[in-house]
Design a protein around this motif. Structure first.
Motif, PDB file in Angstrom:
ATOM      1  N   ALA A  38       0.833  -1.201   0.000  1.00  0.00           N
ATOM      2  CA  ALA A  38       0.000   0.000   0.000  1.00  0.00           C
ATOM      3  C   ALA A  38       0.868   1.251   0.000  1.00  0.00           C
ATOM      4  CB  ALA A  38      -0.931  -0.007   1.211  1.00  0.00           C
ATOM      5  N   SER A  39       1.966   1.210   0.767  1.00  0.00           N
ATOM      6  CA  SER A  39       2.870   2.360   0.789  1.00  0.00           C
ATOM      7  C   SER A  39       3.470   2.597  -0.593  1.00  0.00           C
ATOM      8  CB  SER A  39       3.982   2.125   1.811  1.00  0.00           C
ATOM      9  OG  SER A  39       4.931   3.158   1.761  1.00  0.00           O
ATOM     10  N   GLY A  40       3.837   1.512  -1.275  1.00  0.00           N
ATOM     11  CA  GLY A  40       4.384   1.667  -2.626  1.00  0.00           C
ATOM     12  C   GLY A  40       3.368   2.274  -3.576  1.00  0.00           C
ATOM     13  N   THR A  41       2.068   1.915  -3.412  1.00  0.00           N
ATOM     14  CA  THR A  41       1.031   2.499  -4.254  1.00  0.00           C
ATOM     15  C   THR A  41       0.952   4.007  -4.053  1.00  0.00           C
ATOM     16  OG1 THR A  41      -0.219   0.436  -4.100  1.00  0.00           O
ATOM     17  CG2 THR A  41      -1.415   2.390  -4.841  1.00  0.00           C
ATOM     18  N   GLN A  42       0.986   4.431  -2.771  1.00  0.00           N
ATOM     19  CA  GLN A  42       0.935   5.870  -2.487  1.00  0.00           C
ATOM     20  C   GLN A  42       2.204   6.569  -2.984  1.00  0.00           C
ATOM     21  OE1 GLN A  42      -1.797   7.075  -1.543  1.00  0.00           O
ATOM     22  NE2 GLN A  42      -2.836   5.175  -1.011  1.00  0.00           N
ATOM     23  N   GLU A  43       3.362   5.881  -2.883  1.00  0.00           N
ATOM     24  CA  GLU A  43       4.606   6.480  -3.360  1.00  0.00           C
ATOM     25  C   GLU A  43       4.545   6.722  -4.869  1.00  0.00           C
ATOM     26  OE1 GLU A  43       7.262   4.152  -0.001  1.00  0.00           O
ATOM     27  OE2 GLU A  43       7.680   3.831  -2.111  1.00  0.00           O
ATOM     28  N   GLN A  44       3.928   5.783  -5.600  1.00  0.00           N
ATOM     29  CA  GLN A  44       3.780   5.976  -7.038  1.00  0.00           C
ATOM     30  C   GLN A  44       2.900   7.183  -7.330  1.00  0.00           C
ATOM     31  OE1 GLN A  44       2.358   2.332  -8.728  1.00  0.00           O
ATOM     32  NE2 GLN A  44       4.185   1.161  -8.204  1.00  0.00           N
ATOM     33  N   LEU A  45       1.815   7.336  -6.520  1.00  0.00           N
ATOM     34  CA  LEU A  45       0.925   8.475  -6.692  1.00  0.00           C
ATOM     35  C   LEU A  45       1.683   9.780  -6.452  1.00  0.00           C
ATOM     36  CD1 LEU A  45      -1.943   9.619  -7.075  1.00  0.00           C
ATOM     37  CD2 LEU A  45      -2.300   9.317  -4.629  1.00  0.00           C
ATOM     38  N   ILE A  46       2.508   9.819  -5.405  1.00  0.00           N
ATOM     39  CA  ILE A  46       3.263  11.044  -5.083  1.00  0.00           C
ATOM     40  C   ILE A  46       4.316  11.322  -6.149  1.00  0.00           C
ATOM     41  CG2 ILE A  46       4.885  12.030  -3.420  1.00  0.00           C
ATOM     42  CD1 ILE A  46       3.332  10.595  -1.231  1.00  0.00           C
ATOM     43  N   ASP A  47       5.030  10.269  -6.588  1.00  0.00           N
ATOM     44  CA  ASP A  47       6.061  10.476  -7.617  1.00  0.00           C
ATOM     45  C   ASP A  47       5.431  10.979  -8.909  1.00  0.00           C
ATOM     46  OD1 ASP A  47       8.135   7.658  -6.606  1.00  0.00           O
ATOM     47  OD2 ASP A  47       8.019   9.715  -5.888  1.00  0.00           O
ATOM     48  N   GLY A  48       4.243  10.445  -9.255  1.00  0.00           N
ATOM     49  CA  GLY A  48       3.563  10.929 -10.456  1.00  0.00           C
ATOM     50  C   GLY A  48       3.184  12.395 -10.326  1.00  0.00           C
ATOM     51  N   ALA A  49       2.678  12.781  -9.137  1.00  0.00           N
ATOM     52  CA  ALA A  49       2.319  14.183  -8.913  1.00  0.00           C
ATOM     53  C   ALA A  49       3.558  15.071  -8.963  1.00  0.00           C
ATOM     54  CB  ALA A  49       1.612  14.334  -7.572  1.00  0.00           C
TER      55      ALA A  49
END
Length: 831
Positions: A38-49
């Motif tokens: 789940a943390s990796g999913t949020q990290e992908q969201l932040i990196d994309g932003a």
């Protein structure tokens, strides 16, 4: 019997407890793995932003802070990026410049934590706060907008609704009664499952689990959840290239986590109790019926053996009777079976360990279009959510769950395996129980069954969803980067090979240098250098420097296609492979011609201002001199004559009263004469013109001691120091100003003034034993005392090719030297 049973019971309990701890450690690992996923999913969201904001910060509309065009641009981007609740720009003073979605009430974001971190770090900052139309909390990501001089002009932001975070979080597969939430460093719940409406947006800093998450960062522990249920929790921070302040927490009920281990322990204890009871009964009846003891022993051993207990033995002492021979034969048979069972168990254990521990699905299916399942490993439940029994009970399980667009490729690969005997290899998508679409890489071989009549597939399926997503993200990132580079018009951005030939060309390069892509690609970049630079080998030197140091930057003249020259800032970056070898170069060129012209014009204006200031000072001194002469020749002479005539008149006075009145007027005129002389010296010292520069300096030292009580001395080297009039006046004014500063601010008890000749220059030195000051702070701390005066003197000296030397430090006095050229004509005449 009891003494023999106690160690066995203790060993059984110990073994079961060890197995229970192992099961619990597996559960903890699973919980932690889900939290990290789940943390990796949020990290992908932040990196994309972050990638989006970095690109937006360079857009002209954002750099210029044009509200109208910026609003239109961001409103269009909201359709392309629907996951964001708002996009916009905030000025450096915290005022909202523009936004894709209007904010109803004007808000100043200057004190927001995420705005301040973006300002201080000049990098991505993350924080929670309302920045959307309805005023609900959002997760805000801010990135600084920098101008050409790397000064921050504001921030560009992207706001994500907490509902959107819950949708992203919904991709996590939660077991029954599990709890999942994401929390900010302020204690605000940003995402929550399974009941987001109850907790999202609340600040829970006093909760025990929230305190533990904020203090420890990452751990696995038991807590009571937000809903009061005791769970096993794993939490970990959301990491990125910058500090996010976010943490992910996942927990499953302890009753569910430890259920399997407790059940195993209970079953083993029940079995141990049954075995103990049977053993006691056998002993009880054997002691009463001696004849049946051997028969009962044989029966009991046979029953255990038939029940799968390969360790079952009669335990009888062999004699010569038939029962003894039967017991011997039975024990030998049991021993042989035990050895075979041990070998089989070890083989099965190795296979089970291999199959069940590898993070792939191992399977066996029929070699037909339906791929009916004969066996599937337990990992299918972890990866797809289906139990092995569900897969094997449905003959068309795989056909039903493979994506329809990929089903044709799977059947084609099966046909090739059946007809040509090739290994089965295919990548396809499968729907999980949660209707997630996952990518799998499937590899299998066809094998014969034990009878050799029918073939079936034995293979493994590996989840490659993340790899596929990473490839897609990389492709999209490369495409965005390509579009970004090609759309930049203010910079020439292009690539060079190792020999310096152009490999790529953007629109900015075409605008600045004049070449179209098909005209320049493949040609050496030395075409952009002046003939002088090419002749001295500058292009090759630049590439060598970049290859050796990683980067080369300079400013200089470059040549356009039409032959015109422009002043350019050039940055060359070496590109290296994994082995560290140079494989090419990236080059960024910016046209600074207008900037350089403005600098040159500014220098001309500054020089003109210095010349004007010097001329004004000289004109001022001449006017002072004229006024002083007029005062001396007219007013002074008139007063002197008046004094003389009053003296004559006093002598001829008829009465003492008249004589006294005349004497009083005569003293007033005498005082006026003294005041006039003093005023003449203040306006323009006649000593400077009548006795020379050295005498004027000595007079300044005497005046300092007379008026301020500071011990002053003057030292002259005795050499002739011819000076032009403007320089003499400038040096006298500068020395006078410096001595005034000493009297006002230094607190000195002694001041020395000296003048000496060195070569073709005069050195006037003023040194005191006062409090001193920090020379490095002339522009700030000392601005009210020394700073502006020293700056003015330095600028006037620079105009006449002179200089000012200052040496001082707190508590150690000050030494200031004024250096100016001597009169060139006088020096030449002496030579």
């Amino acid at each position: 019997m009891l003494l023999a049973f106690v160690p066995m019971a203790a060993l059984t309990v110990y073994t079961d407890l060890e197995e229970r701890d192992m099961v619990i450690s597996y559960v903890e690992g699973d919980v932690q793995q889900i939290a990290q996923f789940a943390s990796g999913t949020q990290e992908q969201l932040i990196d994309g932003a972050r990638q989006l904001l970095v690109a937006l910060a360079k857009y002209p509309e954002v750099q210029e802070a044009n509200t109208e065009s910026c609003n239109v641009h961001f409103a269009g981007m909201m359709e392309e990026y629907p996951r964001y609740a708002n996009l916009g720009v905030i000025r450096r003073d915290g005022v909202l410049v523009c936004a894709a979605v209007p904010v109803p009430d004007p808000v100043n974001f200057r004190e927001q934590s995420w705005f301040l971190r973006a300002w201080e770090k000049k990098d991505l900052a993350i924080g929670a706060g309302p920045i959307n139309r309805n005023g609900q909390p959002t997760l805000n990501l801010a990135y600084p907008v920098l101008d050409a001089s790397n000064e921050m002009q504001g921030v560009v932001f992207a706001a994500i609704d907490l509902d959107e975070l819950n949708q992203v979080t919904g991709e996590v597969q939660l077991p029954e009664k599990a709890e999942f939430f994401m929390i900010a460093h302020s204690g605000m719940i940003l995402a929550y499952l399974p009941d987001p409406d109850k907790w999202v947006g609340k600040v829970l800093q006093e909760s025990k689990i929230v305190k533990s998450i904020l203090s420890k960062g990452a751990d696995v522990s038991e807590f009571k959840g937000l809903d009061g249920v005791s769970r096993l929790y794993a939490f970990t921070p959301v990491r990125s290239t910058v500090y996010t302040g976010l943490s992910i927490c996942f927990g499953i009920p302890t009753s569910l986590a430890y259920s399997e281990a407790n059940a195993v322990l209970f079953d083993h204890m029940m079995l141990l109790g049954c075995v103990a009871a049977l053993a006691l009964l056998a002993m009880w009846y054997g002691s009463e019926i001696f004849i049946l003891r051997r028969v009962n022993a044989l029966v009991a051993a046979a029953q255990k053996l038939s029940g799968g207990d390969m360790k079952a033995r009669t335990g009888l002492i062999y004699g010569s009777g038939e029962l003894d021979q039967l017991a011997r034969t039975f024990d030998e048979m049991a021993e042989a079976l035990d050895r075979r069972a041990a070998l089989l168990y070890r083989a099965e254990a190795k296979y089970r360990t291999l199959v069940e521990q590898v993070p792939v699905i191992t399977y066996a299916t029929r070699l037909d279009d339906a791929r009916a399942t004969l066996y599937v490993s337990p990992q299918v439940q972890e990866l797809l959510g289906y139990t092995p029994e569900e897969c094997m009970d449905d003959p068309e399980f795989w056909i039903k769950h493979i994506h329809p667009d990929d089903l044709g490729n799977v059947k084609a690969a099966l046909f090739k395996t059946r007809s040509q005997g090739e290994a089965f290899r295919c990548e396809y998508r499968i729907f999980s129980r949660a209707r997630r679409l996952l990518w799998f890489s499937d590899a299998a071989v066809a094998v014969q069954d034990e009878e050799g009549d029918e073939q079936h597939l034995q293979g493994i399926m590996k989840d490659v969803t993340e790899h596929r997503q990473a490839e897609e993200a990389l492709r999209e990132s490369e495409e965005r980067f390509r579009l970004l580079v090609e759309c930049v018009r203010d910079y020439a951005i292009f690539m060079l090979d190792t020999s310096g030939c152009v490999e790529s060309w953007n629109s900015g390069a075409e605008r600045i240098k004049g070449y179209k892509a098909d005209e320049i690609i493949g040609r050496n970049y030395c075409l952009f250098h002046t003939p002088e630079d090419v002749q001295r080998g500058a292009p090759a030197h630049e590439l060598e420097h970049a290859s050796a140091n990683g980067r080369f930057e300079n400013e200089g003249w470059r040549v356009r296609k039409d032959g015109s020259r422009f002043w350019a800032n050039v940055i060359i970056t070496a590109l290296h492979d994994d082995a560290g070898a140079t494989v090419g170069y990236s080059m960024i060129t910016r046209d600074l011609t207008e900037h350089k012209r403005a600098q040159e014009q500014l220098m001309i204006y500054q020089e003109q201002l210095r010349s004007l200031a010097s001329q004004l000072a000289l004109v001022e001194e001449r006017e002072r001199r004229r006024i002083a002469v007029d005062l001396h020749d007219r007013v002074g002479q008139a007063l002197a004559m008046s004094k003389i005539r009053l003296g004559v008149l006093k002598e001829s006075a008829s009465t003492d009263e008249q004589a006294s009145s005349i004497e009083e007027v005569r003293k007033m005129i005498e005082q006026a004469i003294q005041d006039t002389r003093s005023l003449i010296f203040k306006i323009s010292s006649p000593i400077l013109y009548e006795l020379g520069f050295e005498a004027a300096l000595e007079w300044l030292a005497e005046q300092l001691q007379k008026e301020h009580g500071i011990e002053a001395s003057f030292l002259d080297d005795g050499t002739h120091k011819p000076l032009d009039e403007d320089i003499k006046v400038l040096l006298f004014q500068a020395a006078s100003e410096l001595l005034v500063n000493v009297a006002k601010h230094s607190g000195a008890k002694h001041v020395s003034v000296s003048a000496r000749k060195e070569g073709g220059q005069i050195h006037v030195c003023i040194e005191d034993d006062g409090i001193g000051f920090d020379v490095s702070g002339l522009g700030s701390h000392s601005a009210k005392t020394y700073g502006f005066g020293l700056f003015s003197i330095r600028e006037r000296l620079r105009h006449v090719s002179g200089r000012l030397e200052v040496r001082s430090k707190p508590g150690d006095g000050t030494r200031i030297a004024i250096v100016a050229p001597l009169s060139f004509s006088a020096v030449a005449a002496q030579a």
